[in-house]
Design a protein around this motif. Structure first.
Motif, PDB file in Angstrom:
ATOM      1  N   ALA A 101       0.857  -1.294   0.010  1.00  0.00           N
ATOM      2  CA  ALA A 101       0.075   0.078  -0.007  1.00  0.00           C
ATOM      3  C   ALA A 101       0.649   1.271  -0.128  1.00  0.00           C
ATOM      4  N   LEU A 102       2.002   1.110   0.431  1.00  0.00           N
ATOM      5  CA  LEU A 102       3.043   2.481   0.408  1.00  0.00           C
ATOM      6  C   LEU A 102       4.011   2.347  -0.605  1.00  0.00           C
ATOM      7  N   ARG A 103       3.880   1.491  -1.498  1.00  0.00           N
ATOM      8  CA  ARG A 103       4.917   1.338  -2.855  1.00  0.00           C
ATOM      9  C   ARG A 103       5.214   2.756  -3.586  1.00  0.00           C
ATOM     10  N   HIS A 104       3.967   3.469  -3.798  1.00  0.00           N
ATOM     11  CA  HIS A 104       4.174   4.668  -4.413  1.00  0.00           C
ATOM     12  C   HIS A 104       4.841   5.853  -3.600  1.00  0.00           C
ATOM     13  N   ARG A 105       5.090   5.725  -2.529  1.00  0.00           N
ATOM     14  CA  ARG A 105       5.841   6.407  -1.548  1.00  0.00           C
ATOM     15  C   ARG A 105       7.385   5.931  -1.357  1.00  0.00           C
ATOM     16  N   ALA A 106       7.743   4.772  -1.943  1.00  0.00           N
ATOM     17  CA  ALA A 106       9.158   4.199  -1.477  1.00  0.00           C
ATOM     18  C   ALA A 106      10.204   4.649  -1.724  1.00  0.00           C
ATOM     19  N   TYR A 107      10.164   5.660  -2.716  1.00  0.00           N
ATOM     20  CA  TYR A 107      11.598   6.672  -3.070  1.00  0.00           C
ATOM     21  C   TYR A 107      11.429   7.990  -2.446  1.00  0.00           C
ATOM     22  N   GLU A 108      10.377   8.109  -1.409  1.00  0.00           N
ATOM     23  CA  GLU A 108      10.523   9.582  -0.818  1.00  0.00           C
ATOM     24  C   GLU A 108      11.607   9.296   0.301  1.00  0.00           C
ATOM     25  N   ASP A 109      12.262  10.436   0.591  1.00  0.00           N
ATOM     26  CA  ASP A 109      13.275  10.374   1.512  1.00  0.00           C
ATOM     27  C   ASP A 109      12.606  10.459   2.979  1.00  0.00           C
ATOM     28  N   VAL A 110      11.714   9.534   3.412  1.00  0.00           N
ATOM     29  CA  VAL A 110      11.132   9.542   4.544  1.00  0.00           C
ATOM     30  C   VAL A 110      11.090   8.177   5.126  1.00  0.00           C
ATOM     31  N   SER A 111      10.928   8.131   6.641  1.00  0.00           N
ATOM     32  CA  SER A 111      10.743   6.853   6.969  1.00  0.00           C
ATOM     33  C   SER A 111       9.267   6.626   6.822  1.00  0.00           C
ATOM     34  N   LEU A 112       8.986   5.267   6.917  1.00  0.00           N
ATOM     35  CA  LEU A 112       7.764   4.676   6.485  1.00  0.00           C
ATOM     36  C   LEU A 112       7.132   3.532   7.445  1.00  0.00           C
ATOM     37  N   PRO A 113       5.858   3.396   7.782  1.00  0.00           N
ATOM     38  CA  PRO A 113       5.532   2.139   8.781  1.00  0.00           C
ATOM     39  C   PRO A 113       5.644   1.071   7.911  1.00  0.00           C
ATOM     40  N   ILE A 114       6.199  -0.334   8.676  1.00  0.00           N
ATOM     41  CA  ILE A 114       6.174  -1.561   7.977  1.00  0.00           C
ATOM     42  C   ILE A 114       5.462  -2.503   8.742  1.00  0.00           C
TER      43      ILE A 114
END
Ligand code: SAH
Length: 218
Positions: free
Chosen positions: A42-55
């Motif tokens: 569900a977060l693939r579209h944000r994968a290359y943003e320079d941010v931490s993401l919930p896993i």
């Protein structure tokens, strides 16, 4: 590497450069590692943003700039054996395989460790081993390590870790210091351990025998 995310990866690398990352091997590792395979679908579209993401499981994949600073500070030569504590998504594990010879990574949450193994396999990476366990104990059978990287914040340096460093080896670990977290670099010189500060950090808690107890984590 040919996939539909190449343009996004190139943009991430530009972002890392503008944040002061200049080590070409580190930038190349980011160019060769498919971060979208290490984040939830569900977060693939944000994968290359320079941010931490919930896993999932209350954990996060770290911000790329933070990881790049870690990796740049270690200035790997390519023949090192590295212990990583806190596999999380496995993304940093994957980055490390492009920079060193052997990576051993420990994750305490079995579901995350299994997901990281699957992601590493999907990315075609075989030079890393992910183990389930308490990384605050290190992993003695393969010690000493040229570098130990801890990706979770601890109240103090877990005693077993400096003891598992090779001479000249380096341990990077975030330490909770009052309200703030500080990233520390410890270098082993014979029997001496020299401490350096690498500035502020933001990590999830390191939970284990030599870290926080389950109940005392901040
Ligand atoms: N670098 C990782 C992010 C790690 S988040 C990435 O790229 O995705 C920190 C991870 O440390 C979490 O997955 C958490 O479960 C794990 N962790 C916390 N305490 C641990 C311990 N004692 N041993 C091993 N892993 C631990």
């Amino acid at each position: 590497m040919r996939d539909s995310y190449g343009g996004y990866r190139a943009r991430l690398i530009e972002q890392l450069r503008s944040n002061g990352i200049s080590d070409l091997a580190v930038l190349r590792a980011f160019g060769e590692t498919q971060r979208h395979l290490f984040v939830p679908d569900a977060l693939r579209h944000r994968a290359y943003e320079d941010v931490s993401l919930p896993i999932g499981m209350g954990q996060t994949i770290s911000q790329p700039t933070t990881q790049a600073r870690f990796l740049q500070a270690l200035a790997f030569k390519g023949d090192e054996r590295v212990l990583e504590i806190g596999t999380g998504s496995g993304y940093q594990t994957a980055l490390l395989t492009h920079l060193v010879e052997q990576v051993l990574s420990i994750e305490r949450i079995p579901d995350l460790a299994r997901a990281a193994r699957r992601a590493l396999q999907a990315a075609g990476i075989h030079a890393a081993t992910v183990m389930i366990g308490d990384g605050t104990l290190g992993w003695k059978p393969l010690a000493p390590y040229d570098a130990i990287l801890v990706s979770a914040v601890s109240p103090s340096v877990p005693a077993p870790l400096p003891a598992q460093l090779a001479d000249g080896g380096c341990l990077i670990i975030p330490i909770q210091d009052g309200e703030r977290q500080e990233l520390r670099r410890l270098v082993r010189n014979g029997n001496d351990i020299v401490h350096h500060s690498m500035g502020a950090a933001t990590f999830v808690p390191l939970i284990g025998v030599h870290g926080y107890g389950d109940q005392t984590a901040p």
